[in-house]
Design a protein around this motif. Structure first.
Motif, mmCIF file in Angstrom:
data_model
loop_
_atom_site.group_PDB
_atom_site.id
_atom_site.type_symbol
_atom_site.label_atom_id
_atom_site.label_comp_id
_atom_site.label_asym_id
_atom_site.label_seq_id
_atom_site.Cartn_x
_atom_site.Cartn_y
_atom_site.Cartn_z
ATOM 1 N N TYR A 111 0.975 -1.283 -0.071
ATOM 2 C CA TYR A 111 0.518 0.053 0.117
ATOM 3 C C TYR A 111 1.240 1.271 0.274
ATOM 4 N N SER A 112 1.650 1.486 0.988
ATOM 5 C CA SER A 112 2.164 2.883 0.307
ATOM 6 C C SER A 112 3.483 3.038 0.591
ATOM 7 N N PHE A 113 3.862 2.385 -0.369
ATOM 8 C CA PHE A 113 4.890 1.957 -0.976
ATOM 9 C C PHE A 113 4.311 2.745 -2.251
ATOM 10 N N SER A 114 5.276 4.245 -3.038
ATOM 11 C CA SER A 114 5.481 3.733 -4.650
ATOM 12 C C SER A 114 5.099 2.324 -5.819
ATOM 13 N N PRO A 115 4.076 2.608 -6.124
ATOM 14 C CA PRO A 115 4.275 1.583 -7.609
ATOM 15 C C PRO A 115 5.607 1.431 -8.371
ATOM 16 N N ALA A 116 6.416 2.558 -8.742
ATOM 17 C CA ALA A 116 7.211 2.925 -9.769
ATOM 18 C C ALA A 116 8.440 2.108 -8.349
ATOM 19 N N MET A 117 8.549 2.325 -7.033
ATOM 20 C CA MET A 117 9.702 0.912 -6.179
ATOM 21 C C MET A 117 9.486 -0.032 -6.262
ATOM 22 N N VAL A 118 7.927 -0.495 -5.932
ATOM 23 C CA VAL A 118 7.871 -1.970 -6.205
ATOM 24 C C VAL A 118 7.886 -2.218 -7.646
ATOM 25 N N ALA A 119 7.883 -1.413 -8.943
ATOM 26 C CA ALA A 119 8.830 -2.514 -9.771
ATOM 27 C C ALA A 119 9.834 -2.363 -10.206
ATOM 28 N N ARG A 120 10.692 -2.079 -9.188
ATOM 29 C CA ARG A 120 11.991 -1.869 -9.081
ATOM 30 C C ARG A 120 12.636 -2.894 -8.742
ATOM 31 N N TYR A 121 11.800 -3.573 -7.853
ATOM 32 C CA TYR A 121 12.108 -4.804 -7.165
ATOM 33 C C TYR A 121 11.302 -5.952 -7.775
ATOM 34 N N VAL A 122 10.088 -6.348 -8.096
ATOM 35 C CA VAL A 122 9.431 -7.205 -8.265
ATOM 36 C C VAL A 122 9.227 -6.656 -9.601
ATOM 37 N N PRO A 123 8.936 -8.083 -10.507
ATOM 38 C CA PRO A 123 8.865 -9.479 -10.551
ATOM 39 C C PRO A 123 10.193 -9.805 -10.310
ATOM 40 N N ALA A 124 11.542 -8.584 -9.891
ATOM 41 C CA ALA A 124 13.080 -9.032 -10.737
ATOM 42 C C ALA A 124 13.245 -9.993 -9.695
ATOM 43 N N ALA A 125 12.318 -10.092 -7.937
ATOM 44 C CA ALA A 125 12.794 -10.677 -7.202
ATOM 45 C C ALA A 125 12.927 -12.713 -7.822
ATOM 46 N N TRP A 126 12.006 -12.444 -8.246
ATOM 47 C CA TRP A 126 11.747 -14.235 -8.490
ATOM 48 C C TRP A 126 12.589 -14.820 -9.513
ATOM 49 N N GLY A 127 13.262 -13.516 -10.127
ATOM 50 C CA GLY A 127 14.017 -14.358 -11.188
ATOM 51 C C GLY A 127 15.438 -14.614 -10.646
ATOM 52 N N THR A 128 15.629 -14.118 -9.105
ATOM 53 C CA THR A 128 16.925 -13.881 -8.537
ATOM 54 C C THR A 128 16.457 -15.591 -7.676
ATOM 55 N N ALA A 129 15.716 -15.740 -7.144
ATOM 56 C CA ALA A 129 15.217 -16.956 -5.815
ATOM 57 C C ALA A 129 14.274 -16.555 -6.329
ATOM 58 N N ALA A 130 13.745 -18.143 -6.180
ATOM 59 C CA ALA A 130 11.682 -18.475 -6.258
ATOM 60 C C ALA A 130 11.725 -18.288 -4.775
ATOM 61 N N PRO A 131 9.713 -17.973 -4.550
ATOM 62 C CA PRO A 131 9.388 -17.849 -3.095
ATOM 63 C C PRO A 131 9.577 -19.059 -2.387
ATOM 64 N N GLY A 132 9.877 -20.401 -2.525
ATOM 65 C CA GLY A 132 10.112 -20.717 -1.400
ATOM 66 C C GLY A 132 11.233 -21.206 -0.724
ATOM 67 N N ASP A 133 12.297 -21.182 -2.193
ATOM 68 C CA ASP A 133 13.972 -20.802 -1.487
ATOM 69 C C ASP A 133 13.995 -19.508 -0.655
ATOM 70 N N VAL A 134 13.234 -18.266 -1.513
ATOM 71 C CA VAL A 134 13.289 -16.754 -0.631
ATOM 72 C C VAL A 134 12.769 -17.538 1.424
ATOM 73 N N LEU A 135 12.066 -18.329 1.520
ATOM 74 C CA LEU A 135 11.050 -18.023 2.503
ATOM 75 C C LEU A 135 12.309 -19.046 4.107
#
Length: 292
Positions: A75-99
């Motif tokens: 909610y409170s994050f700028s969508p542009a800021m979120v887009a800098r990190y997501v979905p790129a985060a899942w190209g680095t590691a799968a969500p299960g590995d992150v958990l």
């Protein structure tokens, strides 16, 4: 013979807020601890700054979510800021590995800060409260509620603290929406009542123009003055948001009951002191803890 269920005894909202203040540092350590950055680096994330791993850690329970879904939930994050990190985060590691790495990081962090053998009772009580948190209409709480519980009590404590804070956060978003405050207005109005200096909120990625436009919209509603300070109406609206947030966060504590909730508050004193005394957490934060 039919056994009548005893009615639940409501927990005072001051206690509800106290439990948030006690549990939030235990949750938030994970975003600042060196052990968490080491685990993030091992997954391949850039640890030169906080945000690449933050978005991965916090969004992973949602699965490989895209930027619109993450921005909506956070909610409170700028969508542009979120887009800098997501979905790129899942190209680095799968969500299960992150958990999995997230729990390893919490395990190492907690073991470095306090005696993890002393939190069994606190973990059991916190889990009872967390399991009573209804996830309906609360996307981040629902995502955490679907995760399996760890076995170690100190990890259970962290999971419960995290589920409860996301349950509260989801309710806070509902309160902001009911108050007619969009994401940037939510931050501008919070800064206006002195929750934290404006530069602290810059971490949420809004441009100077977006911030100024949000302030203008609030001024048009009579919620801030020309200098950006909250008017009486603005303070009243923010107080209503906080009151409603506490009310929406009360159900888990009502289910746990006043006595057990009070006992948990006592048991959390040691871990809370360890977290706050670690020096890892920022003195000022966008949540307004200690000010609001």
């Amino acid at each position: 013979m039919r056994v009548l269920a005893l009615p639940e005894v409501p927990v005072d909202t001051a206690r509800v807020r106290q439990m948030w203040h006690l549990l939030e540092p235990l949750h938030a350590l994970h975003y600042y601890a060196p052990e968490a950055f080491e685990e993030a680096a091992a997954l391949g994330y850039d640890t030169g700054g906080r945000w690449p791993s933050y978005f991965a850690w916090r969004a992973a329970p949602l699965g490989a979510a895209g930027p619109a879904r993450v921005a909506s939930a956070f909610y409170s994050f700028s969508p542009a800021m979120v887009a800098r990190y997501v979905p790129a985060a899942w190209g680095t590691a799968a969500p299960g590995d992150v958990l999995a790495a997230r729990l390893r990081a919490v395990d190492r962090t907690y073991r470095a800060l306090f005696d993890v053998t002393e939190v069994r009772e606190a973990a059991a009580l916190a889990r009872r409260a967390a399991e009573a948190a209804d996830p309906a209409g609360r996307p981040l709480a629902a995502a955490h509620a679907e995760l399996p519980w760890a076995e170690a009590p100190h990890l259970v404590l962290w999971q419960a603290a995290t589920l409860l804070r996301e349950h509260r956060g989801d309710g806070h978003v509902a309160a902001l929406l009911a108050a007619g405050l969009d994401p940037v207005e939510a931050l501008v109005s919070f800064a206006a009542v002195g929750a934290a200096p404006e530069d602290v909120f810059a971490s949420r990625g809004w441009s100077a123009g977006e911030w100024a436009a949000g302030r203008e919209r609030l001024a048009a509603r009579g919620l801030v003055d020309a200098a950006g300070a909250a008017t009486p109406a603005g303070r009243e609206l923010r107080a209503e948001v906080e009151r409603r947030t506490d009310e929406l966060a009360a159900a888990p504590w009502t289910a746990l009951g006043p006595d057990a909730t009070g006992r948990l508050a006592e048991l959390l004193g040691g871990p809370w002191l360890a977290a706050v005394g670690s020096g890892l957490l920022p003195a000022e934060n966008t949540l307004g803890i200690g000010r609001i």
